[in-house]
Design an enzyme around this catalytic site. Structure first.
Site, PDB file in Angstrom:
ATOM      1  N   TYR A 131     -14.496  32.462 -37.138  1.00  0.00           N
ATOM      2  CA  TYR A 131     -15.113  33.331 -36.170  1.00  0.00           C
ATOM      3  C   TYR A 131     -15.137  32.866 -34.752  1.00  0.00           C
ATOM      4  O   TYR A 131     -14.488  33.082 -33.684  1.00  0.00           O
ATOM      5  CB  TYR A 131     -16.007  34.650 -36.507  1.00  0.00           C
ATOM      6  CG  TYR A 131     -16.617  35.131 -35.454  1.00  0.00           C
ATOM      7  CD1 TYR A 131     -16.175  36.497 -34.977  1.00  0.00           C
ATOM      8  CD2 TYR A 131     -17.786  34.891 -35.017  1.00  0.00           C
ATOM      9  CE1 TYR A 131     -16.484  37.231 -33.875  1.00  0.00           C
ATOM     10  CE2 TYR A 131     -18.527  35.594 -33.823  1.00  0.00           C
ATOM     11  CZ  TYR A 131     -18.029  36.877 -33.496  1.00  0.00           C
ATOM     12  OH  TYR A 131     -18.326  37.522 -32.439  1.00  0.00           O
ATOM     13  N   LYS A 135     -13.125  32.934 -31.313  1.00  0.00           N
ATOM     14  CA  LYS A 135     -13.526  33.310 -29.861  1.00  0.00           C
ATOM     15  C   LYS A 135     -13.493  32.423 -28.915  1.00  0.00           C
ATOM     16  O   LYS A 135     -13.245  32.757 -27.723  1.00  0.00           O
ATOM     17  CB  LYS A 135     -15.132  33.984 -30.123  1.00  0.00           C
ATOM     18  CG  LYS A 135     -15.386  35.133 -31.049  1.00  0.00           C
ATOM     19  CD  LYS A 135     -14.825  36.361 -30.523  1.00  0.00           C
ATOM     20  CE  LYS A 135     -15.589  36.817 -29.359  1.00  0.00           C
ATOM     21  NZ  LYS A 135     -15.132  38.008 -28.928  1.00  0.00           N
TER      22      LYS A 135
END
Ligand SMILES: NC(=O)c1ccc[n+]([C@@H]2O[C@H](COP(=O)([O-])OP(=O)(O)OC[C@H]3O[C@@H](n4cnc5c(N)ncnc54)[C@H](OP(=O)(O)O)[C@@H]3O)[C@@H](O)[C@H]2O)c1
Length: 303
Positions: A131, A135
């Site tokens: 994640y 990002k």
């Protein structure tokens, strides 16, 4: 606090916890805001994003849309990268072609979080999980495509009235379980989505670019945050909370041990300091009608 005064905003991720708070605030402040749901515009499709952006010609595009399930992202890597990296780049691409500015929301998970002092915008990144990697790649593309027409707002440990978050999870566990296990070796700055929504709208009017850290003030562990939620909530039971280490808890994704932010840049841009995490929690519980009657103290330990 600013008011809308004719500013047109296109918001992606308006059904999520931050996006929902943003929609509510924008409405109250008379901003003109359009917030398509993901079934109307999937940000991983440049064609769909561009079509709506061209039609609306917004002054500001705010991207709150993301794949936010940190543990699931370890096994759903392709979809996570498609939304958090490709999706962010698509929104930036559309803004670069149509005009206007972009605010892109990012996360403390871009940092390794091995230090013990609040993280500044220029500190070295180094995500520990998929994640965070996706990002970070999204941030980089947005800044590369839009340069000084983009602002990355990094935030941490969000909780708001919409969606599943640490506060809503704890309230449910307190009601359902005889004992609740909570990690005590990760330090965070819990951030109330209602506060952040107001900050994003204010930043939208400043035309600021680059990266800014925005979280509620103060640092606490998830364990102490859980204790504060139990102490302040009218809904919580007296279920004991057991502190456990991250290793004992054993989640699929690694997380930073220390991810509080230094918000000096934000404070100087807005001319005011963030509210404390305790105040954020109080406002969240008030918002969902779960704040203990007056006089109840917030006992969460400040580290
Ligand atoms: N949650 C946290 O603790 C936290 C901490 C730091 C930073 N952040 C960042 O803050 C932002 C907001 O997070 P949040 O917790 O409010 O998120 P959230 O509640 O999980 O909501 C995510 C939003 O993204 C939308 N979305 C997902 N895939 C999409 C797609 N392909 N196209 C268009 N929309 C899509 C969802 O719409 P549907 O419901 O229709 O799928 C939903 O509105 C994100 O950028 C996140 O990375 C979150």
């Amino acid at each position: 606090m600013v008011t809308g005064s004719g500013m047109k905003i296109l918001l992606f991720g308006g059904s999520g916890q931050l996006g929902y708070s943003l929609k509510m605030q924008a409405q109250d402040l008379n901003f003109e805001l359009v917030a398509p749901v993901s079934s109307e515009v999937d940000i991983s499709s440049l064609e769909q994003v561009l079509f709506l952006t061209k039609q609306l010609k917004p002054d500001l595009v705010v991207n709150c849309a993301a794949h936010t399930a940190i543990d699931k992202a370890e096994v759903q890597q392709e979809v996570c990268w498609r939304i958090n990296h490709r999706g962010a780049a698509n929104v930036a691409q559309a803004v670069s072609l149509v005009g206007g500015r972009m605010i892109h929301i990012s996360t403390e998970q871009v940092f390794p979080g091995t230090g013990t002092t609040p993280l500044r915008e220029g500190d070295p990144t180094g995500p520990l999980n998929v994640y965070g990697q996706s990002k970070l790649a999204g941030e980089q593309d947005v800044l590369q495509i839009l340069a000084d027409r983009a602002l990355i707002v990094r935030t941490s440990a969000l909780h708001g009235q919409r969606g599943v978050n640490f506060v809503s999870t704890m309230l449910k566990l307190f009601a359902d379980k005889d004992e609740v296990r909570v990690v005590n070796d990760q330090k965070v700055s819990p951030t109330w989505a209602g506060w952040l929504a107001e900050v994003i709208l204010d930043l939208g009017r400043t035309g600021t670019s680059g990266v800014v850290h925005a979280c509620c003030e103060g640092v606490t562990s998830w364990y102490d945050f859980a204790c504060a939620i139990r102490d302040c909530s009218s809904l919580a039971s007296s279920a004991p909370i057991k502190p456990v280490s991250s290793a004992e808890f054993g989640r699929p994704a690694r997380r930073p041990s220390f991810s509080a932010f230094d918000c000096a840049r934000l404070t100087s841009l807005l001319g005011r300091r963030p509210i404390s995490w305790q105040e954020g929690l109080k406002r969240h519980l008030t918002e969902v009608g779960a704040l203990k009657a007056a006089g109840a103290g917030l006992k969460g330990k400040e580290l």
